[in-house]
Design an enzyme around this catalytic site. Structure first.
Site, short mmCIF file in Angstrom:
data_model
loop_
_atom_site.label_atom_id
_atom_site.label_comp_id
_atom_site.label_asym_id
_atom_site.label_seq_id
_atom_site.Cartn_x
_atom_site.Cartn_y
_atom_site.Cartn_z
N ASP A 14 53.66 49.59 30.85
CA ASP A 14 54.62 50.58 30.33
C ASP A 14 56.02 50.30 30.90
OD1 ASP A 14 54.01 53.37 32.66
OD2 ASP A 14 53.90 51.20 32.95
N ASP A 19 56.81 47.02 36.21
CA ASP A 19 56.03 46.23 35.25
C ASP A 19 56.79 44.95 34.91
OD1 ASP A 19 55.89 49.28 34.55
OD2 ASP A 19 54.01 48.48 33.74
N ASN A 43 55.76 55.26 31.57
CA ASN A 43 57.09 55.43 32.19
C ASN A 43 58.09 56.03 31.20
OD1 ASN A 43 56.72 54.46 34.83
ND2 ASN A 43 56.67 52.36 34.08
N THR A 127 49.17 47.64 34.19
CA THR A 127 50.14 48.21 35.13
C THR A 127 50.72 49.53 34.60
OG1 THR A 127 51.90 46.86 34.13
CG2 THR A 127 50.78 45.98 36.09
N PHE A 168 50.61 58.20 39.41
CA PHE A 168 51.10 58.40 38.05
C PHE A 168 50.20 57.77 36.98
CE2 PHE A 168 54.27 59.31 34.92
CZ PHE A 168 54.30 58.23 34.06
N ASN A 169 49.88 56.48 37.08
CA ASN A 169 49.15 55.80 36.01
C ASN A 169 47.80 56.47 35.74
OD1 ASN A 169 51.13 53.92 35.52
ND2 ASN A 169 50.22 52.35 36.84
N ASP A 242 53.70 47.33 40.58
CA ASP A 242 53.00 46.52 39.58
C ASP A 242 52.86 45.04 39.94
OD1 ASP A 242 54.38 48.56 36.92
OD2 ASP A 242 52.57 48.80 38.12
O1 RIB Z 1 52.75 54.95 40.30
C1 RIB Z 1 53.38 53.74 40.02
C2 RIB Z 1 53.05 53.27 38.64
O2 RIB Z 1 53.52 54.21 37.68
C3 RIB Z 1 53.73 51.94 38.27
O3 RIB Z 1 52.92 51.24 37.38
C4 RIB Z 1 55.00 52.38 37.60
O4 RIB Z 1 55.48 51.41 36.66
C5 RIB Z 1 54.52 53.60 36.86
O5 RIB Z 1 53.92 53.17 35.65
CA CA Z 2 53.86 50.54 35.23
#
Ligand code: RIB
Ligand code: CA
Length: 316
Positions: A14, A19, A43, A127, A168-169, A242
């Site tokens: 993303d 990334d 993102n 990622t 987050f991911n 990433d």
């Molecule tokens: O938490 C970090 C991740 O979330 C990374 O992959 C960043 O690019 C966001 O996507």
């Molecule tokens: Ca990412």
């Protein structure tokens, strides 16, 4: 000279500054044969990260089409991160316009096509949220054994970053993560345990800028932007998430890796998206994941600088 054995790779993400830096690194690895780039909302919105992915592919002269995935998680609303990555999702350096059409295939169908057509098993480097990879596994269970492994940037065994419990991911699409972590496909997980130690400091990316080639200038500019919000949160360096999922595949010797059974919290009112490790085998479950929990930061930075040096005289 001995022929380098090629390793087919799909880059799924993303972009997103980190990334993008990970994809620059991936493009310099001799054994990697990048078969496809697939995008997922995270993102920024799907449209924005897809446009960014196509521009990165043009910057890196990758002769491949980008396939876009789902514009939202499997079961929840989309969360985006403009605070870290800006309105475009990749604010900062000017990039070339896309030079390949967008694929007509969806990301999961592009992944499936690559798996079907590759004579060797394929490594997926994910990622972003795991939505596309989950969709691939759900739509094409017959292709699961064509996946060598999935290298994931995601999760955190001891903390989160979007909530105190969830990274987050994983938080963006916990059901997708659950699907992947229960798939039986070999997993290499670069969670916050290692990526928050993969700190790149301003002095480090000044080494990259000092290379004075077009791609190195862009990478340094990406670090400049990415660090703005991180620094406002108190970080003294850029948490370079990433690229860990790329580098741990080709330089495992600089990383500390443990085998754990990891599961995904789906129900918690406050802990949804947490990645929970069974450190002592108490669940009786066999480990499903090689968890990267530490690194040699100096060597990590040196390999990033070395990768950026490969673009001397690059036409942008
Ligand atoms: O938490 C970090 C991740 O979330 C990374 O992959 C960043 O690019 C966001 O996507
Ligand atoms: Ca990412």
């Amino acid at each position: 000279m001995n022929e380098i054995k090629k390793r087919p790779v799909i880059l799924d993400g993303d972009p997103g500054h980190d990334d993008a830096i990970g994809w620059v690194l991936a493009s310099t690895i001799p054994e990697f044969e990048i078969k496809a780039i697939t995008t997922v909302a995270g993102n920024q919105t799907l449209e924005k990260v897809t446009y960014n992915a196509r521009r990165i592919a043009a910057l890196l002269h990758l002769d491949i089409k980008v396939a876009k995935g789902r514009n939202r998680p499997l079961c929840s609303d989309l969360i985006i991160a403009p605070n870290f990555h800006g309105e475009t999702g990749l604010d900062g350096p000017i990039l070339p316009e896309p030079d390949h059409d967008l694929s007509e295939l969806s990301a999961p169908e592009m992944m499936a096509e690559v798996l079907r057509e590759s004579k060797d098993k394929v490594t997926i480097i994910s990622t972003g949220p795991l939505t596309n990879t989950a969709a691939l596994l759900l739509s094409h269970p017959e292709l699961k054994d064509r996946i060598e492994m999935i290298s994931i940037m995601g999760g955190g065994l001891r903390n989160g970053n979007w909530t105190s419990a969830a990274e987050f991911n994983i938080l963006v699409d916990p059901e997708a993560a659950y699907t992947v972590y229960h798939s039986g496909v070999p997993l290499l997980m670069c969670g916050l345990d290692v990526t928050e130690k993969a700190l790149v400091y301003p002095k480090d990316w000044e080494r990259i800028r000092a290379l004075h080639n077009p791609v190195a200038e862009v990478v340094a500019g990406w670090f400049d932007f990415f660090f703005i919000h991180l620094n406002s949160l108190g970080w003294s360096g850029a948490t370079t998430h990433d690229p860990c999922a790329v580098m741990s595949l080709v330089h495992p010797e600089i990383f500390d890796i443990k085998d754990y059974y990891v599961d995904i919290e789906l129900q918690g009112r406050y802990c949804r998206g947490a990645t929970i490790a069974d450190y002592n085998g108490r669940t009786g479950n066999t480990p499903n994941c090689r968890c990267v929990v530490g690194l040699d930061r100096e060597k990590f930075v040196d390999y990033l600088v070395e990768a950026c040096s490969k673009f001397e005289g690059w036409e942008v």
